[in-house]
Design a protein around this motif. Structure first.
Motif, PDB file in Angstrom:
ATOM      1  N   ALA A 230       0.826  -1.209   0.000  1.00 27.27           N
ATOM      2  CA  ALA A 230       0.000   0.000   0.000  1.00 27.27           C
ATOM      3  C   ALA A 230       0.859   1.257   0.000  1.00 27.27           C
ATOM      4  CB  ALA A 230      -0.926  -0.011   1.219  1.00 27.27           C
ATOM      5  N   ALA A 231       1.943   1.233   0.767  1.00 27.91           N
ATOM      6  CA  ALA A 231       2.795   2.426   0.876  1.00 27.91           C
ATOM      7  C   ALA A 231       3.649   2.632  -0.366  1.00 27.91           C
ATOM      8  CB  ALA A 231       3.686   2.315   2.116  1.00 27.91           C
ATOM      9  N   VAL A 232       4.140   1.540  -0.934  1.00 26.41           N
ATOM     10  CA  VAL A 232       5.042   1.644  -2.090  1.00 26.41           C
ATOM     11  C   VAL A 232       4.263   1.865  -3.379  1.00 26.41           C
ATOM     12  CG1 VAL A 232       6.733   0.396  -3.481  1.00 26.41           C
ATOM     13  CG2 VAL A 232       6.839   0.272  -0.975  1.00 26.41           C
ATOM     14  N   GLY A 233       3.156   1.150  -3.532  1.00 25.47           N
ATOM     15  CA  GLY A 233       2.340   1.316  -4.729  1.00 25.47           C
ATOM     16  C   GLY A 233       2.995   0.806  -5.997  1.00 25.47           C
ATOM     17  N   GLY A 234       3.911  -0.124  -5.868  1.00 25.96           N
ATOM     18  CA  GLY A 234       4.602  -0.673  -7.026  1.00 25.96           C
ATOM     19  C   GLY A 234       5.327  -1.946  -6.653  1.00 25.96           C
ATOM     20  N   PRO A 235       5.953  -2.614  -7.624  1.00 28.28           N
ATOM     21  CA  PRO A 235       6.609  -3.903  -7.355  1.00 28.28           C
ATOM     22  C   PRO A 235       7.979  -3.795  -6.713  1.00 28.28           C
ATOM     23  CG  PRO A 235       6.805  -3.371  -9.668  1.00 28.28           C
ATOM     24  CD  PRO A 235       5.954  -2.295  -9.066  1.00 28.28           C
ATOM     25  N   THR A 236       8.573  -2.602  -6.713  1.00 26.58           N
ATOM     26  CA  THR A 236       9.913  -2.449  -6.138  1.00 26.58           C
ATOM     27  C   THR A 236       9.959  -1.235  -5.219  1.00 26.58           C
ATOM     28  OG1 THR A 236      10.677  -1.073  -7.983  1.00 26.58           O
ATOM     29  CG2 THR A 236      10.989  -3.459  -8.181  1.00 26.58           C
ATOM     30  N   ALA A 237      10.942  -1.223  -4.337  1.00 25.79           N
ATOM     31  CA  ALA A 237      11.108  -0.096  -3.414  1.00 25.79           C
ATOM     32  C   ALA A 237      12.578   0.082  -3.088  1.00 25.79           C
ATOM     33  CB  ALA A 237      10.311  -0.329  -2.135  1.00 25.79           C
ATOM     34  N   GLU A 238      12.953   1.293  -2.740  1.00 30.30           N
ATOM     35  CA  GLU A 238      14.329   1.570  -2.332  1.00 30.30           C
ATOM     36  C   GLU A 238      14.550   1.075  -0.906  1.00 30.30           C
ATOM     37  OE1 GLU A 238      14.824   5.732  -2.812  1.00 30.30           O
ATOM     38  OE2 GLU A 238      14.893   5.651  -5.009  1.00 30.30           O
ATOM     39  N   PRO A 239      15.767   0.669  -0.569  1.00 28.61           N
ATOM     40  CA  PRO A 239      16.060   0.126   0.758  1.00 28.61           C
ATOM     41  C   PRO A 239      15.638   1.043   1.904  1.00 28.61           C
ATOM     42  CG  PRO A 239      17.900  -0.277  -0.707  1.00 28.61           C
ATOM     43  CD  PRO A 239      16.948   0.607  -1.454  1.00 28.61           C
ATOM     44  N   ASP A 240      15.883   2.343   1.770  1.00 28.31           N
ATOM     45  CA  ASP A 240      15.531   3.269   2.844  1.00 28.31           C
ATOM     46  C   ASP A 240      14.030   3.283   3.105  1.00 28.31           C
ATOM     47  OD1 ASP A 240      18.138   3.929   3.234  1.00 28.31           O
ATOM     48  OD2 ASP A 240      18.078   5.805   2.094  1.00 28.31           O
ATOM     49  N   VAL A 241      13.254   3.190   2.040  1.00 24.19           N
ATOM     50  CA  VAL A 241      11.794   3.162   2.185  1.00 24.19           C
ATOM     51  C   VAL A 241      11.367   1.897   2.930  1.00 24.19           C
ATOM     52  CG1 VAL A 241       9.598   3.024   0.939  1.00 24.19           C
ATOM     53  CG2 VAL A 241      11.410   4.548   0.117  1.00 24.19           C
ATOM     54  N   ILE A 242      11.962   0.782   2.567  1.00 23.42           N
ATOM     55  CA  ILE A 242      11.642  -0.492   3.216  1.00 23.42           C
ATOM     56  C   ILE A 242      12.005  -0.455   4.695  1.00 23.42           C
ATOM     57  CG2 ILE A 242      12.317  -2.934   3.337  1.00 23.42           C
ATOM     58  CD1 ILE A 242      12.486  -2.908   0.289  1.00 23.42           C
ATOM     59  N   LEU A 243      13.178   0.060   5.004  1.00 22.72           N
ATOM     60  CA  LEU A 243      13.607   0.122   6.399  1.00 22.72           C
ATOM     61  C   LEU A 243      12.681   1.012   7.216  1.00 22.72           C
ATOM     62  CD1 LEU A 243      17.478   0.351   5.906  1.00 22.72           C
ATOM     63  CD2 LEU A 243      16.215  -1.533   6.980  1.00 22.72           C
ATOM     64  N   THR A 244      12.246   2.116   6.650  1.00 29.15           N
ATOM     65  CA  THR A 244      11.332   3.022   7.356  1.00 29.15           C
ATOM     66  C   THR A 244      10.001   2.344   7.631  1.00 29.15           C
ATOM     67  OG1 THR A 244      12.353   4.970   6.344  1.00 29.15           O
ATOM     68  CG2 THR A 244      10.139   5.238   7.243  1.00 29.15           C
ATOM     69  N   LEU A 245       9.467   1.659   6.616  1.00 34.97           N
ATOM     70  CA  LEU A 245       8.186   0.969   6.783  1.00 34.97           C
ATOM     71  C   LEU A 245       8.306  -0.185   7.768  1.00 34.97           C
ATOM     72  CD1 LEU A 245       7.021   0.854   3.053  1.00 34.97           C
ATOM     73  CD2 LEU A 245       6.017   2.236   4.888  1.00 34.97           C
ATOM     74  N   ALA A 246       9.398  -0.934   7.687  1.00 36.42           N
ATOM     75  CA  ALA A 246       9.604  -2.061   8.598  1.00 36.42           C
ATOM     76  C   ALA A 246       9.716  -1.583  10.039  1.00 36.42           C
ATOM     77  CB  ALA A 246      10.852  -2.836   8.197  1.00 36.42           C
ATOM     78  N   ALA A 247      10.412  -0.456  10.239  1.00 39.57           N
ATOM     79  CA  ALA A 247      10.541   0.108  11.582  1.00 39.57           C
ATOM     80  C   ALA A 247       9.181   0.530  12.120  1.00 39.57           C
ATOM     81  CB  ALA A 247      11.488   1.303  11.550  1.00 39.57           C
ATOM     82  N   LYS A 248       8.355   1.095  11.245  1.00 39.11           N
ATOM     83  CA  LYS A 248       7.018   1.512  11.645  1.00 39.11           C
ATOM     84  C   LYS A 248       6.164   0.314  12.057  1.00 39.11           C
ATOM     85  CE  LYS A 248       2.986   4.078   9.975  1.00 39.11           C
ATOM     86  NZ  LYS A 248       2.368   4.762   8.810  1.00 39.11           N
ATOM     87  N   ILE A 249       6.289  -0.797  11.315  1.00 39.07           N
ATOM     88  CA  ILE A 249       5.539  -2.008  11.640  1.00 39.07           C
ATOM     89  C   ILE A 249       5.931  -2.530  13.012  1.00 39.07           C
ATOM     90  CG2 ILE A 249       5.260  -4.452  11.036  1.00 39.07           C
ATOM     91  CD1 ILE A 249       5.458  -3.614   8.093  1.00 39.07           C
ATOM     92  N   ILE A 250       7.226  -2.543  13.288  1.00 36.70           N
ATOM     93  CA  ILE A 250       7.707  -3.019  14.590  1.00 36.70           C
ATOM     94  C   ILE A 250       7.168  -2.154  15.718  1.00 36.70           C
ATOM     95  CG2 ILE A 250       9.758  -3.259  16.049  1.00 36.70           C
ATOM     96  CD1 ILE A 250      11.276  -4.233  13.645  1.00 36.70           C
ATOM     97  N   GLU A 251       7.241  -0.845  15.542  1.00 38.21           N
ATOM     98  CA  GLU A 251       6.801   0.076  16.590  1.00 38.21           C
ATOM     99  C   GLU A 251       5.297  -0.006  16.829  1.00 38.21           C
ATOM    100  OE1 GLU A 251       8.216   3.755  15.093  1.00 38.21           O
ATOM    101  OE2 GLU A 251      10.321   3.369  15.628  1.00 38.21           O
ATOM    102  N   GLU A 252       4.532  -0.293  15.782  1.00 39.25           N
ATOM    103  CA  GLU A 252       3.078  -0.355  15.920  1.00 39.25           C
ATOM    104  C   GLU A 252       2.588  -1.701  16.434  1.00 39.25           C
ATOM    105  OE1 GLU A 252       1.450   0.632  12.149  1.00 39.25           O
ATOM    106  OE2 GLU A 252       1.788   2.804  12.368  1.00 39.25           O
ATOM    107  N   ASN A 253       3.390  -2.744  16.277  1.00 37.48           N
ATOM    108  CA  ASN A 253       2.939  -4.081  16.657  1.00 37.48           C
ATOM    109  C   ASN A 253       3.662  -4.663  17.862  1.00 37.48           C
ATOM    110  OD1 ASN A 253       0.978  -5.187  14.352  1.00 37.48           O
ATOM    111  ND2 ASN A 253       2.571  -3.948  13.374  1.00 37.48           N
ATOM    112  N   THR A 254       4.732  -4.049  18.270  1.00 38.92           N
ATOM    113  CA  THR A 254       5.463  -4.537  19.441  1.00 38.92           C
ATOM    114  C   THR A 254       5.860  -3.359  20.306  1.00 38.92           C
ATOM    115  OG1 THR A 254       7.681  -4.388  18.470  1.00 38.92           O
ATOM    116  CG2 THR A 254       6.409  -6.386  18.008  1.00 38.92           C
ATOM    117  N   GLU A 255       6.478  -3.670  21.427  1.00 37.30           N
ATOM    118  CA  GLU A 255       6.967  -2.617  22.320  1.00 37.30           C
ATOM    119  C   GLU A 255       8.410  -2.249  22.001  1.00 37.30           C
ATOM    120  OE1 GLU A 255       6.460  -4.039  26.268  1.00 37.30           O
ATOM    121  OE2 GLU A 255       4.265  -4.008  26.192  1.00 37.30           O
ATOM    122  N   GLY A 256       8.989  -2.904  21.011  1.00 43.21           N
ATOM    123  CA  GLY A 256      10.384  -2.659  20.675  1.00 43.21           C
ATOM    124  C   GLY A 256      10.574  -1.469  19.760  1.00 43.21           C
ATOM    125  N   GLU A 257      11.819  -1.090  19.598  1.00 46.16           N
ATOM    126  CA  GLU A 257      12.177  -0.005  18.694  1.00 46.16           C
ATOM    127  C   GLU A 257      12.429  -0.570  17.297  1.00 46.16           C
ATOM    128  OE1 GLU A 257      15.478   2.169  20.148  1.00 46.16           O
ATOM    129  OE2 GLU A 257      14.568   2.642  22.079  1.00 46.16           O
TER     130      GLU A 257
END
Length: 424
Positions: A230-257
């Motif tokens: 949903a955030a990328v809107g395409g089949p590929t993404a840059e590493p920085d975008v992926i890391l930002t989204l992955a960090a957001k998922i962790i923060e929203e679903n766990t108590e970790g950083e």
């Protein structure tokens, strides 16, 4: 497609019910009292359809075969009165046919014909998914609790120790776990370890199995992929975008950083360098990266053809379940990391050194874009049909069925960095 699936499920359930009616010589309509044993028999046959021997045993002693049988009975107690069919179509039908004494309807005179029972059972099976997921989450929680290093893995000895203590959920043999792709044997320090998400999502944990469909455990990783797509809107993404989204998922679903080890960030960069600076979201290597980023939720994606998570215990044969002797031996066979006297400091160091030993530098792509390795002149094949988007879930597990050619590309020629750190 949805209508066809509904029809397949309905036909499967109708066949089970017809067999029960024939076996019990049921004729005509049923009262509430007569309906109860039919519903129980249907539920047992539906749950254990893949294993006729167990079905016969369960008919006599349900709890000896289905540990959660009391919970299943609780669900059945809501049928028929709380079902949608009862409050809708059947209510109208019954009110017209109900006997009336002194102008007052007699609820005890309610009768159920075959179609009524079939529709009631369909309501039951449709609601069973929620119950199934509760059972899946219970199994997942038991294993995750023992995963002290947050690697998404538990030692086989620990796994079988649960079976040794009476928990039948964890009695699969090592050979069957290998076949399912649910075991990691890449580290001599840790020994064989059960991969939690691969095990949870394997056929071994499907509560219902037929030739047409199965009721299995859901994966939280799918919801994570939804976030990326949903955030990328395409089949590929840059590493920085992926890391930002992955960090957001962790923060929203766990108590970790939302912070990742440098080794994991470097692996993402290596994937992107092989694809002109971007990471294919529906490739095997990104699925592998997701596994190490979210070890308890995302499965390890095996290379196509190297594992088959869809093989049921009944299809694999007697060797699917470990014998009592094998379970005892396995529970007592402890790898170096579990042996008494090993210092916690050394274990922590081992965790870091053996973190990604199962990583395989081989790409598999299913995409609607022309993606190729830098040294290749031909683009990878394109899936042009309208259902192509659905099949990324198949690619995510490394299992591809009839989707045409899947090009494997050995995108990395150099070994992993020496400073490895240790994630369905």
């Amino acid at each position: 497609a949805a209508v066809m699936i509904e029809e397949l499920i309905a036909n499967f359930e109708r066949k089970i019910l017809e067999e029960i009616y024939e076996r019990r010589e049921v004729q005509g309509t049923l009262s509430d009292e007569e309906l109860d044993p039919i519903m129980r028999s249907f539920t047992l046959n539906w749950l254990l359809h893949a294993d006729p021997v167990l079905t016969v045993k369960a008919e006599k002693h349900p709890s000896s075969v289905i540990e959660e049988w009391p919970s299943v009975l609780d669900l059945l107690d809501g049928i028929p009165r709380n079902s949608k069919y009862f409050s809708g179509t059947f209510s109208k039908k019954a009110s017209e046919a109900r006997k009336v004494t002194g102008g007052i309807s007699n609820p005890m005179s309610v009768k159920y014909d075959f179609e009524d029972v079939h529709n009631l059972m369909r309501d039951f099976t449709r609601s069973f998914g929620n119950y199934t997921q509760i059972q899946c989450d219970t199994v997942r929680a038991k294993l995750t609790k023992m995963d002290k290093g947050n690697t998404g893995r538990v030692p086989l000895a620990t796994f079988h120790n649960l079976a040794l203590n009476g928990d039948w959920h964890f009695s699969e043999s090592l050979t069957y776990l290998r076949h399912l792709g649910a075991v990691d044997e890449s580290s001599s320090w840790h020994g064989p370890r059960v991969i939690i998400p691969n095990y949870i999502q394997s056929a071994s944990n499907c509560l219902v199995a037929s030739q047409d469909y199965r009721v299995c455990c859901q994966t939280q990783c799918e919801s994570y992929m939804d976030v990326f797509e949903a955030a990328v809107g395409g089949p590929t993404a840059e590493p920085d975008v992926i890391l930002t989204l992955a960090a957001k998922i962790i923060e929203e679903n766990t108590e970790g950083e939302g912070r990742f080890p440098s080794a994991l960030r470097q692996q993402l960069l290596k994937i992107s360098r092989a694809h002109h600076g971007k990471v294919p979201l529906h490739g095997r290597l990104f699925a592998q990266w997701l596994h190490y980023a979210f070890p308890s939720e995302c499965p390890f994606p095996h290379i196509s053809g190297s594992a088959d998570k869809h093989v049921l215990p009944s299809d694999y044969g007697q060797k699917a379940q470990a014998s009592s002797k094998e379970i005892r031996q396995s529970a007592l066979t402890r790898p170096p990391s579990m042996k008494a006297g090993t210092k916690q400091q050394n274990q922590s160091h081992s965790e870091r050194m053996d973190w990604m030993t199962q990583w395989i530098h081989e790409e598999e792509l299913i995409s609607q874009m022309h993606l190729h390795a830098p040294w290749e002149t031909k683009a990878l094949p394109i899936i042009k049909n309208t259902v192509g988007a659905v099949f990324f879930l198949v690619a995510l597990t490394g299992l591809v069925y009839g989707l045409g050619e899947v090009r494997k590309v050995d995108v990395f020629k150099t070994p992993l960095d020496s400073d490895k750190m240790h994630v369905i």
